[in-house]
Design a protein around this motif. Structure first.
Motif, PDB file in Angstrom:
ATOM      1  N   LEU A   9       0.965  -1.533   0.092  1.00 24.97           N
ATOM      2  CA  LEU A   9       0.025   0.316  -0.163  1.00 24.97           C
ATOM      3  C   LEU A   9       0.941   1.295   0.494  1.00 24.97           C
ATOM      4  CD1 LEU A   9      -2.796   0.983  -0.013  1.00 24.97           C
ATOM      5  CD2 LEU A   9      -2.357   1.350   3.074  1.00 24.97           C
ATOM      6  N   CYS A  10       0.555   2.299  -1.229  1.00 26.71           N
ATOM      7  CA  CYS A  10       1.559   3.594  -0.711  1.00 26.71           C
ATOM      8  C   CYS A  10       0.511   4.521  -0.111  1.00 26.71           C
ATOM      9  CB  CYS A  10       1.479   3.896  -2.155  1.00 26.71           C
ATOM     10  SG  CYS A  10       2.029   5.561  -2.199  1.00 26.71           S
ATOM     11  N   LEU A  11       2.218   5.036   0.590  1.00 24.66           N
ATOM     12  CA  LEU A  11       1.100   5.261   1.933  1.00 24.66           C
ATOM     13  C   LEU A  11       0.533   6.602   1.453  1.00 24.66           C
ATOM     14  CD1 LEU A  11       3.443   3.874   4.764  1.00 24.66           C
ATOM     15  CD2 LEU A  11       0.379   3.964   4.183  1.00 24.66           C
ATOM     16  N   GLU A  12       1.056   6.819   0.168  1.00 23.45           N
ATOM     17  CA  GLU A  12       1.705   8.762  -0.618  1.00 23.45           C
ATOM     18  C   GLU A  12      -0.019   8.731  -1.422  1.00 23.45           C
ATOM     19  OE1 GLU A  12       3.183  11.144   0.494  1.00 23.45           O
ATOM     20  OE2 GLU A  12       5.090   9.720   1.026  1.00 23.45           O
ATOM     21  N   CYS A  13      -0.291   7.560  -1.749  1.00 20.41           N
ATOM     22  CA  CYS A  13      -1.662   7.656  -2.763  1.00 20.41           C
ATOM     23  C   CYS A  13      -2.817   6.897  -2.552  1.00 20.41           C
ATOM     24  CB  CYS A  13      -0.852   8.299  -3.894  1.00 20.41           C
ATOM     25  SG  CYS A  13      -0.770   6.410  -4.872  1.00 20.41           S
ATOM     26  N   ASP A  14      -2.182   5.730  -1.515  1.00 21.21           N
ATOM     27  CA  ASP A  14      -3.516   4.777  -1.427  1.00 21.21           C
ATOM     28  C   ASP A  14      -3.291   3.768  -2.392  1.00 21.21           C
ATOM     29  OD1 ASP A  14      -4.259   5.954   0.982  1.00 21.21           O
ATOM     30  OD2 ASP A  14      -5.692   6.697   1.217  1.00 21.21           O
ATOM     31  N   HIS A  63       8.705   0.988  -5.571  1.00 17.11           N
ATOM     32  CA  HIS A  63       8.778   2.551  -5.568  1.00 17.11           C
ATOM     33  C   HIS A  63       6.642   2.416  -6.216  1.00 17.11           C
ATOM     34  CE1 HIS A  63      10.385   2.309  -9.504  1.00 17.11           C
ATOM     35  NE2 HIS A  63       9.211   2.773 -10.515  1.00 17.11           N
ATOM     36  N   CYS A  64       6.705   2.884  -5.836  1.00 14.49           N
ATOM     37  CA  CYS A  64       4.842   2.727  -6.378  1.00 14.49           C
ATOM     38  C   CYS A  64       4.957   3.398  -7.426  1.00 14.49           C
ATOM     39  CB  CYS A  64       3.936   3.825  -5.132  1.00 14.49           C
ATOM     40  SG  CYS A  64       2.035   4.688  -5.677  1.00 14.49           S
ATOM     41  N   PRO A  65       3.985   2.794  -8.248  1.00 10.82           N
ATOM     42  CA  PRO A  65       3.398   2.604  -9.765  1.00 10.82           C
ATOM     43  C   PRO A  65       2.683   3.980  -9.929  1.00 10.82           C
ATOM     44  CG  PRO A  65       2.705   0.716  -8.745  1.00 10.82           C
ATOM     45  CD  PRO A  65       3.181   1.046  -8.025  1.00 10.82           C
ATOM     46  N   GLY A  66       2.046   4.148  -9.212  1.00 14.94           N
ATOM     47  CA  GLY A  66       1.017   5.323  -8.914  1.00 14.94           C
ATOM     48  C   GLY A  66       1.851   6.884  -9.205  1.00 14.94           C
ATOM     49  N   CYS A  67       3.180   6.716  -8.138  1.00  8.56           N
ATOM     50  CA  CYS A  67       3.617   8.177  -7.828  1.00  8.56           C
ATOM     51  C   CYS A  67       4.817   7.725  -7.548  1.00  8.56           C
ATOM     52  CB  CYS A  67       2.904   8.591  -6.890  1.00  8.56           C
ATOM     53  SG  CYS A  67       2.953   8.152  -4.693  1.00  8.56           S
ATOM     54  N   GLY A  68       5.906   6.841  -7.811  1.00  6.88           N
ATOM     55  CA  GLY A  68       6.706   6.501  -7.627  1.00  6.88           C
ATOM     56  C   GLY A  68       7.202   6.901  -6.421  1.00  6.88           C
TER      57      GLY A  68
HETATM   58 ZN   LIG Z   1       1.811   6.388  -3.987  1.00  7.37          ZN
END
Ligand SMILES: [Zn+2]
Length: 113
Positions: free
Chosen positions: A7-12, A29-34
């Motif tokens: 779970l990305c804690l930045e963008c959920d 890293h998060c594929p959504g926001c890195g």
């Molecule tokens: Zn993210």
């Protein structure tokens, strides 16, 4: 090979990743926001939890990856969670339909035409 859910804690955003070594996990890293601000979710074990727990863990507001919807057990989870939170017992008929949707999606389309 273990597939872990993060779970990305930045963008959920929730996503899955194959992790072979501990060192690789650090580079994830998060594929959504890195972001590297990730939390590992209980994945392997989560596959064996009851549907009730899946509903409780499911966050309808979180962005889901394509893989999420390829897992047929997640189909209808959103509707069920909504019903549960409103105190509605969806009952056997709904479960039956959902099960059909999960196992044979084409039959539902036929039925509703
Ligand atoms: Zn993210």
């Amino acid at each position: 090979m273990p597939i872990y859910e993060y779970l990305c804690l930045e963008c959920d955003m929730q996503f899955q990743s194959l992790v072979m070594k501990k060192e690789e996990e650090k580079g994830l890293h998060c594929p959504g926001c890195g972001s590297h601000n990730l939390r590992k979710l209980i994945s392997k074990a989560a596959y064996h939890v009851s549907e009730d727990s899946r509903i409780d863990l499911f966050n309808p507001n979180a962005r889901q990856t394509d893989g999420f919807y390829k897992d047929s057990r997640n189909i209808g989870l959103s509707a069920k969670k909504m019903a549960k939170s409103m105190g509605i017992d969806t009952g056997g008929r709904f479960d039956e339909k959902l099960e059909k949707l999960r196992t044979d999606p084409a039959s539902i389309i036929k039925d509703s035409v």
